[in-house]
Scaffold this motif. Structure first.
Motif, PDB file in Angstrom:
ATOM      1  N   ILE A   1      -4.905  -5.320  -8.044  1.00 55.30           N
ATOM      2  CA  ILE A   1      -4.393  -4.287  -8.944  1.00 55.30           C
ATOM      3  C   ILE A   1      -4.215  -4.904 -10.329  1.00 55.30           C
ATOM      4  CG2 ILE A   1      -2.521  -2.668  -9.424  1.00 55.30           C
ATOM      5  CD1 ILE A   1      -1.899  -2.675  -6.429  1.00 55.30           C
ATOM      6  N   ASN A   2      -4.997  -4.424 -11.290  1.00 53.08           N
ATOM      7  CA  ASN A   2      -4.870  -4.838 -12.688  1.00 53.08           C
ATOM      8  C   ASN A   2      -3.750  -4.003 -13.310  1.00 53.08           C
ATOM      9  OD1 ASN A   2      -5.157  -5.387 -15.410  1.00 53.08           O
ATOM     10  ND2 ASN A   2      -7.400  -5.400 -15.349  1.00 53.08           N
ATOM     11  N   THR A   3      -2.715  -4.653 -13.862  1.00 55.78           N
ATOM     12  CA  THR A   3      -1.597  -3.886 -14.431  1.00 55.78           C
ATOM     13  C   THR A   3      -2.043  -2.967 -15.557  1.00 55.78           C
ATOM     14  OG1 THR A   3      -1.042  -5.696 -15.956  1.00 55.78           O
ATOM     15  CG2 THR A   3       0.129  -5.632 -13.832  1.00 55.78           C
ATOM     16  N   TRP A   4      -3.157  -3.295 -16.207  1.00 54.79           N
ATOM     17  CA  TRP A   4      -3.693  -2.430 -17.261  1.00 54.79           C
ATOM     18  C   TRP A   4      -4.155  -1.101 -16.672  1.00 54.79           C
ATOM     19  CZ3 TRP A   4      -3.668  -0.549 -21.729  1.00 54.79           C
ATOM     20  CH2 TRP A   4      -4.770  -0.040 -22.396  1.00 54.79           C
ATOM     21  N   ASP A   5      -4.790  -1.145 -15.478  1.00 55.99           N
ATOM     22  CA  ASP A   5      -5.193   0.094 -14.803  1.00 55.99           C
ATOM     23  C   ASP A   5      -3.967   0.913 -14.399  1.00 55.99           C
ATOM     24  OD1 ASP A   5      -7.894  -0.479 -15.005  1.00 55.99           O
ATOM     25  OD2 ASP A   5      -7.976  -1.492 -13.064  1.00 55.99           O
ATOM     26  N   LEU A   6      -2.935   0.240 -13.888  1.00 60.09           N
ATOM     27  CA  LEU A   6      -1.715   0.939 -13.492  1.00 60.09           C
ATOM     28  C   LEU A   6      -1.052   1.591 -14.713  1.00 60.09           C
ATOM     29  CD1 LEU A   6       0.259   1.608 -11.210  1.00 60.09           C
ATOM     30  CD2 LEU A   6       1.412  -0.577 -11.651  1.00 60.09           C
ATOM     31  N   TYR A   7      -1.076   0.883 -15.826  1.00 63.24           N
ATOM     32  CA  TYR A   7      -0.531   1.391 -17.088  1.00 63.24           C
ATOM     33  C   TYR A   7      -1.251   2.679 -17.501  1.00 63.24           C
ATOM     34  CZ  TYR A   7       0.294   1.352 -22.202  1.00 63.24           C
ATOM     35  OH  TYR A   7       0.604   1.679 -23.499  1.00 63.24           O
ATOM     36  N   ILE A   8      -2.604   2.661 -17.443  1.00 67.01           N
ATOM     37  CA  ILE A   8      -3.389   3.840 -17.836  1.00 67.01           C
ATOM     38  C   ILE A   8      -3.094   5.016 -16.920  1.00 67.01           C
ATOM     39  CG2 ILE A   8      -5.740   4.746 -17.979  1.00 67.01           C
ATOM     40  CD1 ILE A   8      -6.636   1.916 -18.831  1.00 67.01           C
ATOM     41  N   LEU A   9      -3.000   4.749 -15.628  1.00 68.57           N
ATOM     42  CA  LEU A   9      -2.724   5.824 -14.666  1.00 68.57           C
ATOM     43  C   LEU A   9      -1.362   6.471 -14.916  1.00 68.57           C
ATOM     44  CD1 LEU A   9      -4.151   4.074 -11.488  1.00 68.57           C
ATOM     45  CD2 LEU A   9      -4.859   6.339 -12.293  1.00 68.57           C
ATOM     46  N   ILE A  10      -0.351   5.647 -15.154  1.00 70.52           N
ATOM     47  CA  ILE A  10       0.987   6.205 -15.362  1.00 70.52           C
ATOM     48  C   ILE A  10       1.060   6.968 -16.676  1.00 70.52           C
ATOM     49  CG2 ILE A  10       3.412   5.599 -15.721  1.00 70.52           C
ATOM     50  CD1 ILE A  10       3.090   3.372 -13.695  1.00 70.52           C
ATOM     51  N   ARG A  11       0.368   6.495 -17.702  1.00 74.02           N
ATOM     52  CA  ARG A  11       0.321   7.260 -18.955  1.00 74.02           C
ATOM     53  C   ARG A  11      -0.321   8.625 -18.739  1.00 74.02           C
ATOM     54  NH1 ARG A  11       0.417   4.600 -24.412  1.00 74.02           N
ATOM     55  NH2 ARG A  11      -0.999   6.288 -24.964  1.00 74.02           N
ATOM     56  N   GLY A  12      -1.396   8.671 -17.917  1.00 76.33           N
ATOM     57  CA  GLY A  12      -2.014   9.954 -17.591  1.00 76.33           C
ATOM     58  C   GLY A  12      -1.067  10.852 -16.817  1.00 76.33           C
ATOM     59  N   MET A  13      -0.293  10.269 -15.912  1.00 78.15           N
ATOM     60  CA  MET A  13       0.704  11.020 -15.134  1.00 78.15           C
ATOM     61  C   MET A  13       1.756  11.640 -16.058  1.00 78.15           C
ATOM     62  SD  MET A  13       3.164   9.436 -12.189  1.00 78.15           S
ATOM     63  CE  MET A  13       4.632  10.303 -11.634  1.00 78.15           C
ATOM     64  N   ILE A  14       2.198  10.849 -17.052  1.00 76.58           N
ATOM     65  CA  ILE A  14       3.193  11.355 -18.015  1.00 76.58           C
ATOM     66  C   ILE A  14       2.586  12.472 -18.867  1.00 76.58           C
ATOM     67  CG2 ILE A  14       4.590  10.729 -20.024  1.00 76.58           C
ATOM     68  CD1 ILE A  14       4.666   7.846 -18.834  1.00 76.58           C
ATOM     69  N   LYS A  15       1.353  12.264 -19.300  1.00 75.11           N
ATOM     70  CA  LYS A  15       0.701  13.201 -20.225  1.00 75.11           C
ATOM     71  C   LYS A  15       0.436  14.547 -19.564  1.00 75.11           C
ATOM     72  CE  LYS A  15      -3.434  13.437 -23.204  1.00 75.11           C
ATOM     73  NZ  LYS A  15      -4.662  12.690 -23.628  1.00 75.11           N
ATOM     74  N   TYR A  16      -0.032  14.525 -18.302  1.00 81.32           N
ATOM     75  CA  TYR A  16      -0.445  15.771 -17.638  1.00 81.32           C
ATOM     76  C   TYR A  16       0.451  16.164 -16.469  1.00 81.32           C
ATOM     77  CZ  TYR A  16      -4.602  15.409 -20.533  1.00 81.32           C
ATOM     78  OH  TYR A  16      -5.460  15.344 -21.615  1.00 81.32           O
ATOM     79  N   GLU A  17       1.592  15.443 -16.343  1.00 83.57           N
ATOM     80  CA  GLU A  17       2.602  15.793 -15.344  1.00 83.57           C
ATOM     81  C   GLU A  17       2.021  15.844 -13.931  1.00 83.57           C
ATOM     82  OE1 GLU A  17       4.327  19.441 -16.738  1.00 83.57           O
ATOM     83  OE2 GLU A  17       5.487  18.446 -18.309  1.00 83.57           O
ATOM     84  N   TRP A  18       1.237  14.798 -13.590  1.00 82.09           N
ATOM     85  CA  TRP A  18       0.726  14.714 -12.225  1.00 82.09           C
ATOM     86  C   TRP A  18       1.864  14.428 -11.256  1.00 82.09           C
ATOM     87  CZ3 TRP A  18      -3.165  10.388 -13.877  1.00 82.09           C
ATOM     88  CH2 TRP A  18      -4.173  10.935 -14.676  1.00 82.09           C
ATOM     89  N   GLU A  19       1.653  14.770  -9.992  1.00 81.63           N
ATOM     90  CA  GLU A  19       2.537  14.303  -8.937  1.00 81.63           C
ATOM     91  C   GLU A  19       2.324  12.806  -8.748  1.00 81.63           C
ATOM     92  OE1 GLU A  19       4.791  15.838  -7.136  1.00 81.63           O
ATOM     93  OE2 GLU A  19       4.493  17.845  -7.987  1.00 81.63           O
ATOM     94  N   GLY A  20       3.396  12.049  -8.485  1.00 82.26           N
ATOM     95  CA  GLY A  20       3.259  10.606  -8.300  1.00 82.26           C
ATOM     96  C   GLY A  20       2.364  10.227  -7.148  1.00 82.26           C
TER      97      GLY A  20
END
Length: 593
Positions: free
Chosen positions: A469-488
């Protein structure tokens, strides 16, 4: 105090020759400033001369006192109207000086302990009356401030080895009485710094513009506090980071103006701008021959409506400043709220582990254990190194080893968690245990410039049945979750998929195909559907660089005919909010609610 004369030295009444005088008034004297300052003002046609309060000179370092040599030059001082002085500008001569006066006669003696004699404090006090007279008559002083120094000086005579006399209380600010205490009491403190800020209460004008321009080239050696009698006439201009005053304008009740500025590497530019643009406006009476009518817009001459408009401008500026401060506070709140997210791409060691745990909680993991913290609280000192984090939310247990690395990860960095999996299987008597290596590598450079895991590293991870798990990928995913209000859950699912590198696309994204054409002028993209039907109203998304983008399908066509549904194999045009040419070959996904 006795009058000082230096036999055979410069005539204090002689002036520098200036054949280019355009403005006879004001008469300006520059004391202990670079010659360049004088030459610049002469070219502008000012009636300017230069002078000195005496040169410092070197002597042998001893505990004894020696006779003080004077080489001051103060041409036509009594008729000057503007005095510019650099408190610490008098140059130091390499050669020692000899005084002709017999030691038996009363004279000034300076202590030789620091190897330098400075006659300036004596001359300052000697000519204090002249300087005060200039000021009281409406004159102007511009002072480049330096630290206050009290040299050991005695006025007396020497018989043999015995020096008989009184110690003089002198310092290098003795030229005006305001710096001596009494009714006007400037309380000063020697200090040093380079961080200088404009007083926020200062109105927008040419003086403020000058200070903004030159503040970065200034350094202060002394700070000022308001003492008795100073408050009414004192306007602070410059402050240090502790809000101590390091520059200002003083208007004594007796008349005149004193401008105090910190030291600067561009004194010649400052003096030039003051004389040509600013002081003629502030003190037009000193410049009767200059065609500068900007004073007509001073408050005392301004029309009432204009005053009101100016007042309205100040009000708007104040309100705008408050709004900017409020927005800056909100920005700080956002930064504080998401600090843990920034930390996973910048930090290492415990701070990185704690921030990864915050990310896991944010995406909805419940049963998270900080193993290092548990070991730290344990009294069992025999426990060996284990994984950093455990996640036990369901039947598949996850072991996370977290590392922050300055360079690229080694095999040991990536595969270390593999050692812990069989231990936990035996301890828990449970075989469904997966290992994850969470790596923040090349953490000291921008993530956009970092490398990816190599194909060999991913293959080794698959062979050892662990997930990278690259923390940069995790960072991008969580930013997308915040932006579009995805379910965790759409990110949590990725922790349980096949071994190798963790996918950087959320589980609610179902691949449709690649973008084959882009018509940026019409905001239209073309895609050949490889999987998943598309309908009007569906949401589509893609990952471009480090950011996710999602759009609702409002219009879909095949061969310029509007359709309601696109099937696998169809090549359809889709209108989106913003289509750019660099989207070609980007993978497109259907976003599942």
């Amino acid at each position: 105090m006795v009058k000082i004369f230096n036999k055979g030295k410069s005539d204090n009444l002689s002036e520098d020759k200036n054949d280019n005088i355009k403005y006879k008034k004001p008469k300006i004297i520059l004391l202990d400033l670079d010659k360049s300052s004088t030459e610049i003002l002469k070219k502008e046609g000012f009636n300017v001369t230069s002078g000195t309060l005496g040169s410092k000179y070197k002597v042998e370092k001893t505990t004894d006192y020696c006779q003080i040599y004077f080489d001051s030059k103060l041409p036509n001082l009594n008729e000057q109207e503007i005095v510019c002085i650099d408190i610490n500008g008098n140059k130091t001569l390499d050669d020692s000086k000899t005084v002709d006066t017999p030691p038996e006669k009363k004279q000034y003696w300076g202590e030789c302990s620091n190897g330098i004699i400075d006659p300036a404090p004596i001359l300052m006090k000697q000519f204090e009356t002249s300087f005060k007279r200039i000021l009281n008559h409406g004159g102007l002083f511009i002072i480049f401030a330096s630290r206050k120094i009290y040299p050991n000086i005695i006025f007396g005579s020497k018989q043999g080895y015995s020096l008989d006399g009184d110690k003089e209380k002198l310092h290098n600010w003795s030229f005006l009485p305001f710096f001596e205490g009494g009714y006007y009491d400037f309380k000063t403190k020697n200090d040093y710094g380079e961080e200088i800020y404009i007083n926020p209460q200062l109105k927008e004008n040419d003086l403020k513009k000058l200070l903004k321009k030159h503040a970065t080239c200034m350094n202060y050696e002394i700070t000022f506090k308001l003492g008795n009698g100073v408050e009414k006439g004192w306007k602070p201009l410059l402050l240090n980071k502790y809000d101590d005053i390091v520059g200002g304008i003083f208007s004594p009740e007796t008349g005149g103006e004193i401008v105090i500025l910190p030291q600067s590497s561009k004194k010649d530019e400052i003096i030039h701008e003051l004389m040509t643009n600013i002081i003629p406006t502030i003190k037009p009476s000193l410049f009767p021959e200059m065609e500068n009518k900007s004073w007509i817009h001073n408050d005392e001459y301004e029309f009432e409506n204009v005053k009101k408009y100016k007042s309205d401008i100040e009000k708007v500026q104040k309100e705008t400043k408050q709004k900017i401060n409020d927005l800056n506070d909100k920005i700080k709140e956002e930064h504080d709220q998401w600090e843990f997210l920034n930390n996973i791409i910048t930090e290492t060691d415990k701070k990185l582990v704690m921030s990864v745990i915050e990310c896991l909680k944010f995406i909805g993991f419940k049963n998270i254990k900080d193993v290092d913290e548990e070991i730290g609280e344990s009294s069992d000192n025999s426990r060996i190194k284990e994984e950093d984090i455990q996640i036990c939310d369901n039947s598949t247990k996850l072991l996370l080893e977290v590392k922050g690395i300055g360079g690229n990860p080694t095999d040991e960095d990536l595969l270390q968690v593999h050692k812990y999996v069989p231990r936990k299987m035996r301890k828990w008597k449970h075989t469904d245990v997966n290992g994850c290596s969470v790596i923040n590598f090349q953490r000291n450079i921008s993530p956009l410039d970092r490398n990816e895991f190599t194909e060999k590293q991913i293959e080794d991870a698959e062979n050892h049945e662990i997930k990278l798990i690259n923390t940069w990928d995790l960072y991008i995913l969580i930013r997308g979750m915040i932006k579009y209000e995805w379910e965790g859950k759409v990110i949590r699912d990725l922790f349980y998929t096949n071994e190798g590198k963790m996918n950087n696309i959320p589980s609610n994204y179902k691949k449709i195909g690649k973008i084959t054409h882009v018509f940026s002028d019409k905001n239209v993209i073309v895609i050949k559907i490889e999987s998943e039907k598309l309908r009007q109203g569906d949401k589509i998304g893609y990952l471009k660089g480090h950011e996710f983008f999602e759009y609702r399908i409002n219009s879909m066509q095949i061969n310029k005919k509007i359709i309601e549904e696109g099937n696998i194999g169809d090549e359809v045009g889709i209108k989106i909010d913003s289509a750019k040419n660099n989207l070609k070959n980007i993978k497109l996904y259907k976003v599942i609610s």
